[in-house]
Design a protein around this motif. Structure first.
Motif, PDB file in Angstrom:
ATOM      1  N   ARG A  37       0.832  -1.207   0.000  1.00  0.00           N
ATOM      2  CA  ARG A  37       0.000   0.000   0.000  1.00  0.00           C
ATOM      3  C   ARG A  37       0.860   1.248   0.000  1.00  0.00           C
ATOM      4  O   ARG A  37       0.542   2.237  -0.656  1.00  0.00           O
ATOM      5  CB  ARG A  37      -0.941  -0.001   1.215  1.00  0.00           C
ATOM      6  N   ARG A  40       2.274   1.699  -3.501  1.00  0.00           N
ATOM      7  CA  ARG A  40       1.196   2.157  -4.387  1.00  0.00           C
ATOM      8  C   ARG A  40       0.878   3.638  -4.136  1.00  0.00           C
ATOM      9  O   ARG A  40       0.773   4.429  -5.078  1.00  0.00           O
ATOM     10  CB  ARG A  40      -0.052   1.296  -4.169  1.00  0.00           C
ATOM     11  N   GLU A 105      -1.770   6.830   7.133  1.00  0.00           N
ATOM     12  CA  GLU A 105      -2.973   6.154   6.645  1.00  0.00           C
ATOM     13  C   GLU A 105      -4.125   6.305   7.646  1.00  0.00           C
ATOM     14  O   GLU A 105      -5.265   6.558   7.257  1.00  0.00           O
ATOM     15  CB  GLU A 105      -2.647   4.672   6.418  1.00  0.00           C
TER      16      GLU A 105
END
Length: 118
Positions: A37, A40, A105
């Motif tokens: 993640r 990405r 996040e």
């Protein structure tokens, strides 16, 4: 004997760093799961970890590359020491950056997309 004690101390320190989940930090599994993640999000330009990710990639490439075989052949102790230093830096960087990414996040999950009203 002293070498064995130093090795044991190093493994204990690594274990404590990797088991940070029991002390309130993210677990190793959570950190490893965050890596794809993080990559990405960095490639999409959402996360600012581009330079750090590039440095970690370069360090990993150096350790596994044939170019790194030369110091091992010429100067055995120095060649292994530079690998140990690079792997230690890489492990610490991955631990620190994945923790930073997981915090980013979590903060991002609390943000509601929309317009800023001023």
């Amino acid at each position: 004997m002293a070498k064995t004690l130093r090795r044991t101390a190093a493994f204990k320190a690594l274990f404590h760093a990797l088991s940070a989940g029991s002390r309130g930090g993210p677990s190793l599994g959570r950190r490893l799961g965050a890596l794809p993640r993080m990559i990405r999000a960095t490639l999409r330009g959402e996360y600012d970890g581009g330079l750090r990710l590039a440095m970690m990639t370069a360090a990993a490439a150096y350790v596994v590359s044939p170019i790194d075989a030369m110091p091992e052949l010429m100067m055995l102790l120095f060649g292994l020491a530079d690998d140990a230093l690079m792997v230690t830096w890489l492990a610490g960087s991955v631990l620190a950056e994945t923790e930073r990414f997981l915090e980013w996040e979590a903060h991002r999950a609390n943000v509601v997309p929309g317009h800023v009203v001023g």
